[in-house]
Design a protein around this motif. Structure first.
Motif, short mmCIF file in Angstrom:
data_model
loop_
_atom_site.label_atom_id
_atom_site.label_comp_id
_atom_site.label_asym_id
_atom_site.label_seq_id
_atom_site.Cartn_x
_atom_site.Cartn_y
_atom_site.Cartn_z
N VAL A 240 -26.15 -10.45 24.19
CA VAL A 240 -26.13 -11.22 25.44
C VAL A 240 -25.53 -10.34 26.52
N ILE A 241 -26.31 -10.04 27.53
CA ILE A 241 -25.85 -9.17 28.62
C ILE A 241 -25.02 -9.99 29.61
N PRO A 242 -23.78 -9.57 29.87
CA PRO A 242 -22.92 -10.31 30.82
C PRO A 242 -23.61 -10.52 32.16
N SER A 243 -23.43 -11.72 32.69
CA SER A 243 -23.96 -12.12 34.01
C SER A 243 -25.49 -12.28 34.03
N SER A 244 -26.15 -12.15 32.87
CA SER A 244 -27.58 -12.40 32.82
C SER A 244 -27.83 -13.90 32.91
N PRO A 245 -29.06 -14.33 33.27
CA PRO A 245 -29.34 -15.77 33.33
C PRO A 245 -29.00 -16.50 32.03
N LEU A 246 -29.29 -15.86 30.89
CA LEU A 246 -28.99 -16.50 29.60
C LEU A 246 -27.49 -16.65 29.40
N TYR A 247 -26.75 -15.62 29.78
CA TYR A 247 -25.28 -15.67 29.67
C TYR A 247 -24.73 -16.85 30.46
N LEU A 248 -25.24 -17.02 31.68
CA LEU A 248 -24.76 -18.11 32.53
C LEU A 248 -25.14 -19.47 31.95
N LYS A 249 -26.32 -19.57 31.35
CA LYS A 249 -26.74 -20.83 30.72
C LYS A 249 -25.84 -21.17 29.54
N ILE A 250 -25.48 -20.15 28.76
CA ILE A 250 -24.59 -20.40 27.61
C ILE A 250 -23.22 -20.84 28.09
N LYS A 251 -22.70 -20.15 29.10
CA LYS A 251 -21.36 -20.47 29.59
C LYS A 251 -21.31 -21.85 30.25
N SER A 252 -22.44 -22.28 30.81
CA SER A 252 -22.47 -23.59 31.47
C SER A 252 -22.81 -24.71 30.51
N GLY A 253 -23.13 -24.37 29.26
CA GLY A 253 -23.43 -25.39 28.25
C GLY A 253 -24.88 -25.81 28.21
N ILE A 254 -25.73 -25.21 29.06
CA ILE A 254 -27.15 -25.55 29.06
C ILE A 254 -27.83 -25.03 27.79
N MET A 255 -27.36 -23.88 27.32
CA MET A 255 -27.93 -23.22 26.14
C MET A 255 -26.86 -23.18 25.05
N PRO A 256 -27.25 -23.37 23.78
CA PRO A 256 -26.26 -23.29 22.71
C PRO A 256 -25.71 -21.87 22.59
N GLU A 257 -24.50 -21.75 22.10
CA GLU A 257 -23.86 -20.45 21.95
C GLU A 257 -24.49 -19.68 20.78
N CYS A 258 -24.30 -18.38 20.80
CA CYS A 258 -24.72 -17.55 19.67
C CYS A 258 -23.74 -17.77 18.52
N PRO A 259 -24.17 -17.58 17.29
CA PRO A 259 -23.25 -17.69 16.16
C PRO A 259 -22.06 -16.75 16.33
N GLY A 260 -20.91 -17.14 15.80
CA GLY A 260 -19.72 -16.30 15.90
C GLY A 260 -19.86 -15.04 15.06
N ASN A 261 -18.91 -14.11 15.22
CA ASN A 261 -18.99 -12.82 14.54
C ASN A 261 -19.10 -12.97 13.02
N LYS A 262 -18.28 -13.83 12.44
CA LYS A 262 -18.29 -14.00 10.99
C LYS A 262 -19.64 -14.54 10.53
N LYS A 263 -20.20 -15.50 11.27
CA LYS A 263 -21.49 -16.07 10.91
C LYS A 263 -22.61 -15.04 11.07
N GLN A 264 -22.51 -14.22 12.12
CA GLN A 264 -23.54 -13.20 12.32
C GLN A 264 -23.53 -12.18 11.18
N GLU A 265 -22.33 -11.86 10.70
CA GLU A 265 -22.23 -10.95 9.57
C GLU A 265 -22.90 -11.56 8.33
N GLU A 266 -22.69 -12.86 8.13
CA GLU A 266 -23.32 -13.55 6.99
C GLU A 266 -24.84 -13.54 7.14
N LEU A 267 -25.33 -13.77 8.36
CA LEU A 267 -26.77 -13.77 8.59
C LEU A 267 -27.37 -12.40 8.24
N TYR A 268 -26.69 -11.36 8.66
CA TYR A 268 -27.19 -10.01 8.38
C TYR A 268 -27.32 -9.78 6.88
N TRP A 269 -26.26 -10.04 6.12
CA TRP A 269 -26.29 -9.73 4.69
C TRP A 269 -27.27 -10.63 3.94
#
Length: 476
Positions: A240-269
């Motif tokens: 997620v690129i800071p200040s991008s339209p998607l970033y602003l949507k996530i921060k404003s609650g319009i878009m769901p957040e990305c999985p946290g670091n621990k969850k992303q690690e689980e997804l990878y493995w």
């Protein structure tokens, strides 16, 4: 030796150590010779090419590469300049002595060009450069950019591999990141590519998308891996690129957040293990391939090795045509002629970057000047570092290969760094090779690569293909 025999040079006494005076006049070097065929005098150097098409019909906000919205007028001007750049290179005797055994069309989205434009560009490249008949040539596309007409043109010109940016097979995930297609369109595109005669298709997928669950992620892998229409995968962590339209949507609650670091690690493995379940073998820690088709083509040449600890098998990159492009550049440090705005290349031990701005790029070409704006000559020290930095991304570097290229064992150069990585459990070393450990070394792949940076490169960021700001910072 007496004074009267001081000028005598015999077969057994041609070398005299100081303070004794040596009288053999040195007129040739090197001295260690072997049998040589006359054909070897004119042997062409093996090279690859990279062509950058910086246009997209639908721009991804997470893409770090040099790209622009497709506009017919600028595309035509750009293609004319690109053809002129290729012509300028083709006029160089150095390039005329190169045979191109692999190529890659990246972007942007190269398949955003029309069939006519692709035909024009490919005709130029294949007529100007000495591309061998069995070259491995890849082009990137999206599910919406590939058409029957384009597929026919690509096949006719020798392109034999498609890399398709799918990212997810979940329609909600695709909508979240602004993609202009759905899962049904993905399958239609894959069927079209298959019917056009392409046996080799690489699917790009992303983990860590906004709102992504484990079920979404694994379902995308399973649907594609079981389709029989994809024989390779490249996976990327969503950024997620800071200040991008998607970033602003996530921060404003319009878009769901990305999985946290621990969850992303689980997804990878869990994704890695899913590829293993479907019989895909690792090429890097983010690239996986089903080698059955390649075995049919390459015969017994493809070699694999065990990753250990239930990690499945990996492909020895230098033994498979699928990896020819990255092996030549990353592992062997061979030339890669790069053309296009923002393209990176490597010629005659010089790494270089083309002007990323479209107007400045075109102006340079119109002046019959190659658009190189940044780069560096790589000294032997840097070439050795590059083989470790980039070569270990292919999971294993062979000591004989290193010594054949540089005339020295890697431990004579990097003993402290290799020993440190071994102590941390990130690599294993034996008399034959150094290998990244699974799973620990895979997780710390970037750390391993950066361990081999030379002092002059340590702590520097990756150059930005879309900007020359690093040039200004390093050369005020």
């Amino acid at each position: 030796m007496g004074r009267d025999t001081e000028n005598l040079v015999s077969d057994i006494n041609y070398w005299r150590e100081y303070p004794e005076r040596d009288v053999e006049f040195v007129r040739w070097y090197p001295c260690r010779l072997g049998r040589l065929s006359p054909d070897s005098l004119f042997k062409k150097r093996e090279s690859s090419f990279y062509i950058h098409i910086p246009f997209c019909n639908n721009i991804c906000t997470s893409c770090p590469y040099n790209k622009f919205n497709t506009k017919p007028d600028i595309v035509d001007r750009y293609l004319h300049a690109l053809e002129e750049e290729i012509t300028l290179y083709a006029e160089e005797p150095y390039i005329q002595q190169s045979v191109f055994t692999s190529g890659y069309f990246g972007g942007g989205t190269p398949a955003s060009l029309t069939a006519r434009q692709l035909d024009r560009l490919l005709s130029c490249i294949y007529s100007k450069l000495n591309i061998c008949g069995d070259a491995s040539v890849t082009i990137e596309t999206t599910p919406t950019d590939i058409t029957q007409d384009k597929a026919v043109v690509l096949r006719e010109h020798g392109v034999n591999r498609i890399s398709i940016g799918i990212q997810s097979m979940d329609n909600q995930m695709l909508s979240n990141i602004g993609r202009n297609y759905n899962a049904s369109r993905v399958m239609e595109a894959l069927e079209l590519i298959n019917k056009a005669g392409f046996k080799h298709v690489c699917a790009d997928l992303m983990w860590g998308l906004p709102g992504q669950t484990e079920e979404d992620w694994l379902d995308s892998i399973s649907r594609l891996a079981s389709s029989g229409l994809v024989d390779a995968f490249s996976i990327y962590q969503y950024i997620v690129i800071p200040s991008s339209p998607l970033y602003l949507k996530i921060k404003s609650g319009i878009m769901p957040e990305c999985p946290g670091n621990k969850k992303q690690e689980e997804l990878y493995w869990k994704g890695v293990r899913k590829f293993q379940e479907y019989g895909f073998k690792a090429l890097t820690n983010v690239d996986f391939v089903n080698i059955s088709h390649y075995k049919e083509e390459d015969g017994a040449q493809i070699e694999t090795f065990s990753l250990g600890e239930a990690g499945g098998d990996a492909v020895k990159a230098s033994s498979a045509s699928i990896a020819k492009h990255i092996t030549q550049s990353w592992y062997y440090g061979k030339d890669m002629l790069a053309a296009g705005a923002g393209a990176y290349g490597y010629i005659n031990n010089n790494m270089y970057l083309n002007e990323p701005g479209l107007d400045r790029y075109i102006e340079s070409i119109n002046s019959r000047k190659l658009p190189v704006v940044m780069g560096t000559y790589t000294e032997p020290e840097e070439r050795m570092a590059k083989m470790m930095v980039m070569g270990l991304r292919l999971l294993r570097v062979y000591r004989k290969d290193f010594k054949d290229i540089f005339g020295i064992d890697m431990m004579d150069v990097f003993a402290d760094k290799i020993n440190m990585l071994q102590e941390r459990g990130l690599v294993v070393l034996n008399n034959e090779y150094i290998q990244v450990t699974y799973p620990k070394g895979w997780y710390y792949m970037e750390n391993i690569s950066k361990t081999f940076y030379t002092d002059k490169n340590k702590f520097l960021p990756q150059p930005n293909a879309g900007s020359t700001v690093l040039l200004d910072l390093l050369n005020p």
